[in-house]
Each structure stands twice: as structure tokens, then as C-alpha cells.
Design a protein around this motif. Structure first.
Motif, PDB file in Angstrom:
ATOM      1  N   GLY A  10       0.962  -1.075   0.160  1.00  0.00           N
ATOM      2  CA  GLY A  10       0.159  -0.060   0.118  1.00  0.00           C
ATOM      3  C   GLY A  10       0.806   1.182   0.073  1.00  0.00           C
ATOM      4  O   GLY A  10       2.121   1.100  -0.163  1.00  0.00           O
ATOM      5  N   LEU A  11       0.268   2.341   0.253  1.00  0.00           N
ATOM      6  CA  LEU A  11       0.676   3.727   0.070  1.00  0.00           C
ATOM      7  C   LEU A  11       2.153   3.413   1.193  1.00  0.00           C
ATOM      8  O   LEU A  11       3.327   3.914   0.853  1.00  0.00           O
ATOM      9  CB  LEU A  11       0.097   4.839   0.816  1.00  0.00           C
ATOM     10  CG  LEU A  11       0.918   6.095   0.773  1.00  0.00           C
ATOM     11  CD1 LEU A  11       1.750   6.606  -0.517  1.00  0.00           C
ATOM     12  CD2 LEU A  11      -0.077   7.153   1.670  1.00  0.00           C
ATOM     13  N   GLY A  12       2.194   2.979   2.460  1.00  0.00           N
ATOM     14  CA  GLY A  12       3.011   2.637   3.486  1.00  0.00           C
ATOM     15  C   GLY A  12       4.213   2.047   3.000  1.00  0.00           C
ATOM     16  O   GLY A  12       5.374   2.449   3.030  1.00  0.00           O
ATOM     17  N   GLU A  31       3.944  -8.259  -1.928  1.00  0.00           N
ATOM     18  CA  GLU A  31       2.458  -7.836  -1.851  1.00  0.00           C
ATOM     19  C   GLU A  31       1.591  -9.158  -2.086  1.00  0.00           C
ATOM     20  O   GLU A  31       1.880  -9.898  -3.155  1.00  0.00           O
ATOM     21  CB  GLU A  31       2.275  -6.831  -2.734  1.00  0.00           C
ATOM     22  CG  GLU A  31       0.825  -6.647  -3.163  1.00  0.00           C
ATOM     23  CD  GLU A  31      -0.172  -6.151  -2.086  1.00  0.00           C
ATOM     24  OE1 GLU A  31       0.204  -5.199  -1.330  1.00  0.00           O
ATOM     25  OE2 GLU A  31      -1.112  -6.743  -1.692  1.00  0.00           O
ATOM     26  N   ARG A  32       0.508  -9.253  -1.364  1.00  0.00           N
ATOM     27  CA  ARG A  32      -0.224 -10.275  -1.307  1.00  0.00           C
ATOM     28  C   ARG A  32      -1.341 -10.320  -2.497  1.00  0.00           C
ATOM     29  O   ARG A  32      -1.657 -11.408  -3.015  1.00  0.00           O
ATOM     30  CB  ARG A  32      -1.068 -10.772  -0.062  1.00  0.00           C
ATOM     31  CG  ARG A  32      -1.870  -9.735   0.231  1.00  0.00           C
ATOM     32  CD  ARG A  32      -3.043 -10.284   1.378  1.00  0.00           C
ATOM     33  NE  ARG A  32      -3.997  -9.497   1.402  1.00  0.00           N
ATOM     34  CZ  ARG A  32      -5.336  -9.923   1.779  1.00  0.00           C
ATOM     35  NH1 ARG A  32      -5.440 -11.018   2.337  1.00  0.00           N
ATOM     36  NH2 ARG A  32      -6.525  -9.165   1.454  1.00  0.00           N
ATOM     37  N   GLY A  38      -2.643  -0.985  -2.496  1.00  0.00           N
ATOM     38  CA  GLY A  38      -3.462  -1.075  -1.495  1.00  0.00           C
ATOM     39  C   GLY A  38      -4.818  -0.442  -1.386  1.00  0.00           C
ATOM     40  O   GLY A  38      -5.246  -0.409  -2.399  1.00  0.00           O
ATOM     41  N   ALA A  39      -4.975   0.505  -0.879  1.00  0.00           N
ATOM     42  CA  ALA A  39      -6.405   1.295  -0.494  1.00  0.00           C
ATOM     43  C   ALA A  39      -6.506   2.540  -1.717  1.00  0.00           C
ATOM     44  O   ALA A  39      -7.416   2.930  -1.747  1.00  0.00           O
ATOM     45  CB  ALA A  39      -6.452   1.879   0.831  1.00  0.00           C
ATOM     46  N   THR A  54      -9.141   7.361  -0.107  1.00  0.00           N
ATOM     47  CA  THR A  54      -9.288   8.737  -0.084  1.00  0.00           C
ATOM     48  C   THR A  54      -9.387   9.654  -1.359  1.00  0.00           C
ATOM     49  O   THR A  54      -8.865   9.059  -2.570  1.00  0.00           O
ATOM     50  CB  THR A  54      -7.939   9.329   0.975  1.00  0.00           C
ATOM     51  OG1 THR A  54      -8.367  10.785   1.053  1.00  0.00           O
ATOM     52  CG2 THR A  54      -6.633   9.408   0.105  1.00  0.00           C
ATOM     53  N   PRO A 381      -7.692  -0.366   6.315  1.00  0.00           N
ATOM     54  CA  PRO A 381      -6.862   0.852   6.059  1.00  0.00           C
ATOM     55  C   PRO A 381      -6.895   1.971   6.961  1.00  0.00           C
ATOM     56  O   PRO A 381      -6.383   3.181   6.625  1.00  0.00           O
ATOM     57  CB  PRO A 381      -7.471   1.039   4.732  1.00  0.00           C
ATOM     58  CG  PRO A 381      -8.304   0.152   4.197  1.00  0.00           C
ATOM     59  CD  PRO A 381      -8.769  -0.513   5.438  1.00  0.00           C
ATOM     60  N   ALA A 410      -0.782   2.483   8.050  1.00  0.00           N
ATOM     61  CA  ALA A 410      -1.733   3.137   8.891  1.00  0.00           C
ATOM     62  C   ALA A 410      -1.866   2.478  10.191  1.00  0.00           C
ATOM     63  O   ALA A 410      -2.216   3.297  11.178  1.00  0.00           O
ATOM     64  CB  ALA A 410      -3.105   2.588   8.166  1.00  0.00           C
TER      65      ALA A 410
HETATM   66  O1  LIG Z   1      -0.814  -9.694   5.095  1.00  0.00           O
HETATM   67  C1  LIG Z   1      -1.001  -8.899   4.191  1.00  0.00           C
HETATM   68  C2  LIG Z   1      -1.779  -8.049   4.438  1.00  0.00           C
HETATM   69  C3  LIG Z   1      -1.997  -7.000   3.519  1.00  0.00           C
HETATM   70  N1  LIG Z   1      -1.226  -6.793   2.455  1.00  0.00           N
HETATM   71  C4  LIG Z   1      -1.118  -5.876   1.756  1.00  0.00           C
HETATM   72  O2  LIG Z   1      -0.677  -4.633   2.333  1.00  0.00           O
HETATM   73  C5  LIG Z   1      -1.265  -3.481   1.708  1.00  0.00           C
HETATM   74  C6  LIG Z   1      -1.959  -2.522   2.709  1.00  0.00           C
HETATM   75  O3  LIG Z   1      -2.041  -1.314   1.859  1.00  0.00           O
HETATM   76  P1  LIG Z   1      -3.305  -0.311   2.587  1.00  0.00           P
HETATM   77  O4  LIG Z   1      -4.495  -1.032   3.458  1.00  0.00           O
HETATM   78  O5  LIG Z   1      -3.361   0.831   1.576  1.00  0.00           O
HETATM   79  O6  LIG Z   1      -2.423   0.401   3.851  1.00  0.00           O
HETATM   80  P2  LIG Z   1      -1.110   1.336   4.125  1.00  0.00           P
HETATM   81  O7  LIG Z   1      -0.969   1.792   5.471  1.00  0.00           O
HETATM   82  O8  LIG Z   1      -0.128   1.000   3.272  1.00  0.00           O
HETATM   83  O9  LIG Z   1      -1.705   2.765   3.444  1.00  0.00           O
HETATM   84  C7  LIG Z   1      -2.397   3.601   3.960  1.00  0.00           C
HETATM   85  O10 LIG Z   1      -2.641   4.858   3.190  1.00  0.00           O
HETATM   86  C8  LIG Z   1      -3.804   5.386   3.117  1.00  0.00           C
HETATM   87  C9  LIG Z   1      -4.525   5.413   1.859  1.00  0.00           C
HETATM   88  O11 LIG Z   1      -3.746   4.639   0.650  1.00  0.00           O
HETATM   89  C10 LIG Z   1      -4.786   6.646   1.392  1.00  0.00           C
HETATM   90  O12 LIG Z   1      -5.744   7.324   2.339  1.00  0.00           O
HETATM   91  C11 LIG Z   1      -4.676   4.612   3.979  1.00  0.00           C
HETATM   92  O13 LIG Z   1      -4.602   5.310   5.333  1.00  0.00           O
HETATM   93  C12 LIG Z   1      -3.842   3.159   4.395  1.00  0.00           C
HETATM   94  O14 LIG Z   1      -4.713   2.286   3.491  1.00  0.00           O
HETATM   95  C13 LIG Z   1      -2.351  -3.953   0.704  1.00  0.00           C
HETATM   96  O15 LIG Z   1      -1.957  -3.763  -0.555  1.00  0.00           O
HETATM   97  C14 LIG Z   1      -2.482  -5.415   0.954  1.00  0.00           C
HETATM   98  O16 LIG Z   1      -2.974  -6.164  -0.029  1.00  0.00           O
HETATM   99  C15 LIG Z   1      -0.160  -8.071   1.977  1.00  0.00           C
HETATM  100  O17 LIG Z   1       0.586  -7.827   1.285  1.00  0.00           O
HETATM  101  N2  LIG Z   1      -0.083  -8.817   3.066  1.00  0.00           N
END
Ligand SMILES: O=c1ccn([C@@H]2O[C@H](COP(=O)(O)OP(=O)(O)O[C@H]3O[C@@H]([C@H](O)CO)[C@H](O)[C@H]3O)[C@@H](O)[C@H]2O)c(=O)[nH]1
Length: 435
Positions: A10-12, A31-32, A38-39, A54, A381, A410
Motif C-alpha cells: 500500500g502507500l506505506g 504484496e499478497r 493497497g487502498a 481517499t 486501511p 496506517a
Molecule cells: O498480510 C498482508 C496484508 C496486507 N497486504 C497488503 O498490504 C497493503 C496494505 O495497504 P493499505 O491498506 O493501503 O495500507 P497502508 O497503510 O499502506 O496505506 C494507508 O494509506 C492510506 C491510503 O492509501 C490513502 O488514504 C490509508 O490510510 C491506508 O490504507 C495492501 O496492498 C494489502 O494487499 C499484504 O501484502 N499482506
């Protein structure tokens, strides 16, 4: 040079991977899902596109810093443009206001339209967060929390027992202003009684930095980051779920997947750490904040106002957010409806009850329950639920108790949404440092 394995794209995860690759490390991202983002990955149906998470961000400097520090400036890849008036707020008493961001004076003027003194009460309330933001920006959001290095002010803030609920009761007499001030936390799914008062600083951040978006949709940011990983020669394994962190000799040495172990000197967890058995006990006191109830709808746009703001927020026992900025061909509109709080009937029927009836216009609809959202992204997320002041230290990140494992995303930040997730990735890069 360290071998860094990032779990989650995801973004992180992508932001951390891009930064660490630019710092000279050998980065492998697992990445699974079948795609990065991600989100940030949008929902698509034919020629319609809806943003999943968002549609805008505050603190544009975070995104600019990420692109600059990972190779090329943002301006070479994407536009990031300000939204002068990102939201219309509608209140239970029937009043409404289109609230600008990025300007104290513009907020003052808009809110004075709700009644004499309302605007002044708001800007005074927001301005009072300035010291908290300055203290926590320095000591919590822009460098890894270290009580010994932090100012007394920052330590006091994190120790404070005052909840956002109590703070808003004391500070704002007008219930409409309390709804405005609480909105980021309410949208995040939190009980205001369990949220520390300083979390309200997001209203200050938004007033100061403005609200920004990427023309064509925020998902383009995720796509640009995926391109950046390719440029930086990050190895990306899609469809590869990490099952655990492998610890030998007291330190992380690999990440386990169904296809075998991926060796690592450093592991970056950019997913909910409760999903990785080695990290889970260390995150046992955290609970995820559930996503809202969501419906992405394609609408017949005939007669729809063409000056609809990007978001309409209908405050009440249930809070609805209607996002109007999806991509659709002429004659149609791609809107997203989010519901927070009790939604015990169909989301669009509940929305109609509070005066926004879209039902006759709906051409296509894609619902996403909180459970489906968590399943889709392998975690929430929305990160960690506030359960009092201890939630700051209960969550992992950027450091974790497992040597060699860091955390971002997140679940690893006390702020909400894109900018704070971006900051969490910067902290991980700072802790690892250059190769
Ligand atoms: O076991 C696992 C579980 C999950 N994944 C992958 O990880 C990705 C997580 O992405 P995301 O949910 O988007 O979380 P992240 O903290 O990186 O991003 C945040 O950013 C914002 C958003 O993008 C904009 O607002 C939000 O707050 C959060 O989502 C995802 O690709 C899962 O498939 C994995 O690989 N293995």
C-alpha cells in the motif's frame, strides 16, 4: 547495503520501499494482492472509476518530500492541485456551510455565515492547536518517538488524559462546530471519548496546509509510486503473502512466504502487524478501526448540480460522506457514499432520510461492507482504533520490539490517512539510514 524486505504494497510499503532503495539498499517488496497500491487502488467498472479510500490529502509537502527523496520531484510525474472548497457540511438543524481550507480568513468568513461569532469561535479553536502540532510534528511525526529527546511539551501532550470529546465540549459551544472539529475522528471510526484531545490538530493541519488532490484521481499517486519502484529497481513480488517474520539468533533474518523464505537484514512491516505471528503479541493491545459502510454508485447525471463540492458531509447520529469526484463519461456521475455510525438499513435509503435521495438516479452500484473492506486489503486501511492515550505507544512503529523489524503504514501512525502514512514511511527510512 542492507537487504530490506517490505511486507505490504500500500502507500506505506511502497513509500518506504522507494525511499530505502534510493538510500542504496537492496529492497524486495512482498504484496499478497495482484497489484501495488493497497487502498489507493480504485474501484473500476467499464468506463467508471471510484477512489477506494481517499480522494484528497492534506500536508502536500509529505508527498513532495517522498518523490524528491526517492529520485525525481513530484512535478515531473503528477500534478497535485489545491481544492479551495473541499467540503460542504450539513447539520441536523438544517444549516449548511461550504468550508474552504488552506486559509484561516476564508474559514472565518464562511463560518460567520452560520451566525455572528461562529467563525471567530472556530478560528480561535483551531489556532489553539498550533503549539500541539509544532511539538508533535517535531517529536512524534517527523522523528521516531524518543521520550528522552522529546520536549516536555510533547511528553505532556502524550500523557494527557483529556479526551477529544471533553475538549470539544469545553472549547466549542456551538454543536455544529463540535461536529466540524470531530469530523476527522468520526470518519476514522473512533469514539471521541477514547481519542486524546490533541488528535483534533488535524483541523489545524487542514486549515494551514489546505486540501489537495491529483487530477484524474488519487489512485494516480499509487501508480506513480509503482513506477518509482521500477525505476529504483525494487524487486516486487505480487501475489506473495508474507506468513511471518523469521527470527534466528534474536533478530529478524527473513520473511516467510508459501514459496519459501526471503532473506532480510531488515524487515519493514507495512501491514497490520497482528497478521504476522512474530509481531502479533507485541500488537496485542491494539484493535483495528473498522472501515465505514460504503457504496460506490453510478448515477444518471441529468439535472445534477454541476457545482457539487468534492464532498458533502451530512452530520447526525449517523454521519454520511458523499464524494462526487469519481471518473465517469458525460451524462453519468461516479459518486461514493460512506456511512459512519448506526446504519441499520440500506445505505442509500438512510441517506435519503437525511435529505440526499440518489435512489432514482442509480444506474449501477457496488457495495463494500466493513468486513469486505478488511478482507480486500488484508487489514483495515483505517489503522488502529483509539483506545485512550496509551494507543500511541501500544501501536508498533517505526521501531518494534523485534530486532531488525520496523513498521510503517496506517497501523504504525497516530495520525490518520495519507499524509501521516507517508510520514510513517519517512520515519522508517530515517531509522534504517543510508546504505
Ligand atoms: O498480510 C498482508 C496484508 C496486507 N497486504 C497488503 O498490504 C497493503 C496494505 O495497504 P493499505 O491498506 O493501503 O495500507 P497502508 O497503510 O499502506 O496505506 C494507508 O494509506 C492510506 C491510503 O492509501 C490513502 O488514504 C490509508 O490510510 C491506508 O490504507 C495492501 O496492498 C494489502 O494487499 C499484504 O501484502 N499482506
Amino acid at each position: 547495503m542492507s537487504r530490506v524486505v517490505v511486507v505490504g504494497g500500500g502507500l506505506g510499503g511502497t513509500a518506504a520501499a522507494a525511499r530505502l532503495a534510493k538510500l542504496g539498499h537492496d529492497v524486495h517488496l512482498l504484496e499478497r494482492a495482484g497489484a501495488l497500491g493497497g487502498a489507493l487502488v480504485p474501484v473500476r467498472s467499464g468506463d467508471l472509476t471510484w477512489e477506494s479510500a481517499t480522494a484528497s490529502t492534506t500536508l502536500p509537502a509529505v508527498v513532495r518530500d517522498l518523490f524528491r527523496k526517492s529520485g525525481r520531484p513530484l512535478e515531473r510525474e503528477l500534478d497535485l492541485v489545491p481544492l479551495a472548497v473541499p467540503r460542504e457540511h450539513r447539520f441536523p438543524d438544517g444549516s449548511r456551510v461550504r468550508l474552504p481550507t488552506g486559509s484561516r480568513a476564508a474559514q472565518l468568513e464562511a463560518l460567520e455565515g452560520l451566525g455572528a461569532g461562529v467563525g471567530t469561535a472556530w478560528v480561535d479553536h483551531v489556532a489553539a492547536y498550533a503549539p500541539a502540532w509544532e511539538a508533535l510534528r517535531r517529536d512524534l511525526f517527523e522523528r521516531p518517538w524518543a521520550p528522552d529527546l522529546a520536549t516536555a511539551e510533547a511528553r505532556d501532550l502524550l500523557r494527557s488524559r483529556t479526551s477529544l470529546h471533553r475538549h470539544l465540549r469545553r472549547s466549542l459551544r456551538d454543536p455544529r462546530l463540535r461536529a466540524l472539529a470531530a469530523h476527522p475522528a468520526v470518519l476514522g471510526g473512533h469514539d471521541l471519548r477514547a481519542v486524546p484531545w490533541w488528535v483534533g490538530l488535524e483541523t489545524y493541519v487542514e486549515q494551514r496546509s489546505g486540501t489537495w488532490t491529483v487530477p484524474g484521481g488519487m489512485h494516480r499517486l499509487g501508480e506513480a509510486l509503482a513506477d518509482r519502484l521500477a525505476t529504483r529497481r525494487v524487486t516486487v513480488s505480487l501475489g506473495t503473502a508474507a506468513t511471518d517474520v523469521v527470527v534466528r539468533g534474536g533478530r529478524a533474518v527473513a520473511v516467510a512466504t508459501a514459496a519459501g523464505e526471503v532473506d532480510a537484514d531488515v524487515v519493514v512491516c507495512a501491514v497490520d502487524p497482528r497478521g504476522l505471528p512474530t509481531l502479533a503479541p507485541h500488537a496485542a493491545r491494539t484493535t483495528p478501526a473498522l472501515p465505514p459502510v460504503v457504496a460506490h454508485v453510478a448515477l444518471d447525471a441529468t439535472g445534477l448540480p454541476d457545482d457539487a463540492p468534492p464532498e458533502v458531509v451530512v452530520h447526525g447520529e449517523t454521519t454520511f460522506v458523499v464524494r462526487t469526484g469519481g471518473q465517469a463519461p458525460p451524462g453519468r456521475a461516479a459518486w461514493t457514499v460512506l456511512g459512519r455510525g448506526p446504519v441499520s438499513e440500506d445505505l442509500l435509503r438512510a441517506l435519503a432520510r437525511v435529505g440526499v435521495d440518489l435512489r432514482e438516479r442509480v444506474l449501477e452500484r457496488h457495495d463494500l461492507s466493513p468486513l469486505q473492506a478488511v478482507q480486500r486489503w488484508g487489514g483495515s486501511p483505517y489503522g488502529v482504533l483509539w483506545q485512550g492515550r496509551r494507543s500511541v505507544t501500544d501501536r508498533l512503529g517505526p521501531r518494534t520490539p523485534v530486532p531488525g523489524v520496523l513498521a510503517c503504514g496506517a497501523h504504525a501512525t497516530s495520525g490518520a490517512g495519507l499524509p501521516f502514512v507517508g510520514l510513517s514511511a519517512a520515519l522508517v527510512a530515517e531509522v534504517v539510514g543510508p546504505a
